[in-house]
Scaffold this active site. Structure first.
Site, mmCIF file in Angstrom:
data_model
loop_
_atom_site.group_PDB
_atom_site.id
_atom_site.type_symbol
_atom_site.label_atom_id
_atom_site.label_comp_id
_atom_site.label_asym_id
_atom_site.label_seq_id
_atom_site.Cartn_x
_atom_site.Cartn_y
_atom_site.Cartn_z
ATOM 1 N N ASP A 335 17.941 -33.520 68.256
ATOM 2 C CA ASP A 335 19.281 -33.671 68.801
ATOM 3 C C ASP A 335 20.154 -34.532 67.893
ATOM 4 O OD1 ASP A 335 21.109 -33.390 71.183
ATOM 5 O OD2 ASP A 335 20.949 -35.575 71.124
ATOM 6 N N GLU A 377 20.155 -29.983 65.303
ATOM 7 C CA GLU A 377 21.509 -29.818 65.820
ATOM 8 C C GLU A 377 22.370 -30.724 64.945
ATOM 9 O OE1 GLU A 377 24.182 -30.534 69.844
ATOM 10 O OE2 GLU A 377 22.747 -32.027 69.148
#
Length: 623
Positions: A335, A377
């Site tokens: 993330d 990401e």
């Protein structure tokens, strides 16, 4: 002496007794160890059926006591941990084999924490809300004897017998990844219930499942991006063996499991935050792992990891190694990786120090598992993403906005960067990448659903109205055909294959109903079937792995031509709200067949005119 594989098997080892886990073993991250405490590493180690060893890395702390069930939560010299440099350690015995004990570290007589490497926590606030059906016989928190989160230890925890001991990801460069939020995927909201849906996903043609964060997070009801303990599974979804059984079942069905990992930030329950926290609740300057404040001026959550710290890097390596070894996960989706830097700014521009940090992390993962899937990401400037992609890292490619403008019918309007409906950026070649490491998607957990916006804002022309459910679903089918025709891995967000249309931002983080009844709605089932047929074709036809392809994806009439040594594939779709005729490039003459209808087409010239109705699509394969 034996290693407690349920607590920290990859970085807690007694070298003198565990010859198979010595310092040269690539499974063991290189973490500094002081010789006085022998070979013990940070965390909890099983010494025998009745004894455990504890080691806590706590620079600049003066005293640490071990308190717990075994000493009636009293502070005594008998359980004062020995100080050796920056570490405190103790060995205790006379424990009952197989019995769970709850305990804590008491630091400088003021800070109570659980071990950062524990595989199970006891939570005074949230455990009471976990039902026995989800987690049978969950040990109760010792209310009245202590406060704050504690750790649960055991000299002989229940083991799991793996059915699939080795698993390799099939065709990682062309995976179909399915993103799941365990909480919202079934009515039960458990990992066991997700396991019961594996056949549904296998029939959909999915060959990788990406689970949103399931290591221990704050509270029981969450997306999981508020992590607290990085080596423990969150009990709100089930037991540790439930997770292992799920991963085992996925592997038995040829499906990889990717773990969503949050190493950009933590929140206030993290013991590594709480050990070094000022009166303002922010990390102090002497915190080994965290920055005092985030350098990112635009995006910041919780407390920011300092990824330039050697202690953070060792911790990151240990976390990743643990899940690959202990749970056999096949890789990670990290993330917000653009936050893995101390460079000030919003993280958009190329950052060479961040590139170095991220390459190092990926390399350490591949040392331990050479075929591990590493997904970022990242969402930064293309020149940095290209470097990472060419290094072998896969990156999220968010195409939600453009695809949704297309499905709503507004794609021909001018946007900030060309036409709103230009989806060329879903092609890795359009980004000048040398490797197909772009995980392009129309939906993820972060964006409004395609069908919600179709229903709410769809364009109309005469009798043709995108807000009509069947019409919007048909246009989503066309979008799926275009997306899935492009080489490179793709991702489907849960229920995107059924046209899920609950609004996200009415309660962004709130629970959303699973709507499994959508499968029985013919128009929605048609969308599922289109995804399934495209996935099956991608999984079996090597032409979808080609690097020899051309695209025309800017305008409303979109086309893709794939070429291989044996055949060609041509995907076309009309995203206008009126009929369109356009010259389609087939690249060669001959007979072609539409994959979906079976209709034959004789191509007499390399390019011929084809008329498509609004929302109509075709996928021609050369005969």
């Amino acid at each position: 002496m034996k290693l407690l594989r349920f607590f920290f098997p990859l970085v807690l080892c007694i070298f003198l007794s565990c010859s198979d886990n010595g310092p040269n073993n690539p499974d063991i991250p290189e973490v500094p160890v002081t010789p006085t405490i022998g070979s013990l590493r940070d965390g909890i180690t099983v010494i025998s059926d009745d004894s455990l060893a504890f080691v806590l890395f706590a620079p600049k702390k003066q005293t640490v006591h071990l308190i717990g069930d075994f000493n009636n939560w009293t502070v005594s010299d008998s359980y004062k941990m020995k100080k050796d440099g920056d570490r405190f350690w103790i060995k205790i015995g006379n424990l009952q084999k197989g019995k769970e004990y709850i305990c804590q570290y008491l630091i400088d007589n003021s800070i109570r924490i659980a071990d950062p490497y524990t595989s199970k926590v006891s939570d005074p606030d949230n455990d009471r809300y976990i039902s026995n059906n989800v987690y049978p016989n969950l040990i109760q928190y010792p209310t009245g004897k202590t406060s704050e989160i504690a750790m649960v230890v055991n000299t002989a925890p229940a083991s799991y017998s793996w059915k699939v001991n080795t698993f390799r990801v099939d065709k990682p460069d062309n995976m179909v990844i399915y993103e799941i939020l365990i909480r919202d995927f079934t009515e039960q909201g458990t990992i066991k219930a997700v396991q019961e849906k594996i056949s549904y996903l296998k029939n959909l043609g999915v060959n990788a499942i990406e689970l949103m964060p399931f290591n221990e997070f704050e509270g029981n009801n969450s997306w999981g991006y508020n992590p607290s303990f990085y080596f423990a599974t969150d009990k709100a979804y089930g037991t540790s063996n439930d997770y292992k059984a799920f991963i085992d079942a996925c592997h038995s069905n040829g499906i990889a499991v990717i773990m969503d990992m949050v190493l950009n930030h933590s929140y206030g329950q993290s013991p590594m935050v709480r050990m070094y926290q000022g009166s303002d609740k922010n990390p102090t300057a002497d915190n080994p792992w965290y920055n005092k404040t985030s350098p990112n001026s635009s995006y910041s959550w919780g407390y920011d990891f300092n990824h330039e710290s050697k202690y953070t890097q060792a911790f990151v390596d240990s976390v990743c190694a643990y899940w690959m070894k202990e749970y056999k996960v096949d890789g990670f989706r990290f993330d917000f990786t653009k936050g893995f830097t101390n460079t000030k700014g919003d993280g958009w521009n190329r950052d060479d120090s961040r590139i170095t940090i991220l390459k190092r992390m990926a390399s350490e993962i591949w040392k331990r598992k050479s075929d591990a899937i590493v997904i970022f990401e990242h969402l930064t400037a293309n020149d940095e993403e290209k470097i990472l992609a060419d290094y072998g890292i896969k990156l999220w490619g968010n195409m939600n906005y453009n695809f949704n403008e297309v499905t709503m019918g507004w794609g021909a309007e001018a946007g900030d960067n060309g036409l709103k409906g230009d989806v060329s950026w879903a092609s890795y070649k359009a980004r000048s990448w040398s490797k197909p490491n772009l995980v392009a998607y129309m939906e993820s957990h972060d964006e409004e659903r395609i069908m919600f916006k179709n229903n709410s804002y769809g364009k109309s022309y005469g009798d043709y109205n995108v807000k009509n459910l069947a019409t919007g679903l048909k246009r989503t089918e066309a979008a799926a055909v275009i997306l899935m025709s492009l080489p490179g891995p793709k991702m489907i967000w849960q229920f995107g294959e059924l046209g899920y249309d609950e609004e996200l931002n009415n309660d962004r983080l709130g629970e959303k109903p699973p709507h499994w009844e959508y499968y029985d709605v013919p128009a929605r089932k048609n969308l599922y079937d289109v995804f399934a047929k495209m996935n099956k074709l991608r999984n079996t036809n090597t032409t979808f792995y080609t690097s020899d392809y051309t695209i025309d994806l800017a305008n409303q009439y979109k086309q893709i031509l794939l070429k291989s040594s044996t055949e060609s594939i041509c995907a076309i779709a009309n995203f206008d709200v009126t009929e369109l005729t356009q010259k389609v490039n087939f690249g060669k003459t001959g007979n072609w067949q539409d994959y979906f209808t079976g209709n034959q087409l004789n191509v007499s010239d390399n390019s011929i005119d084809i008329t498509l109705q609004p929302g109509e699509y075709r996928l021609y394969i050369s005969k």
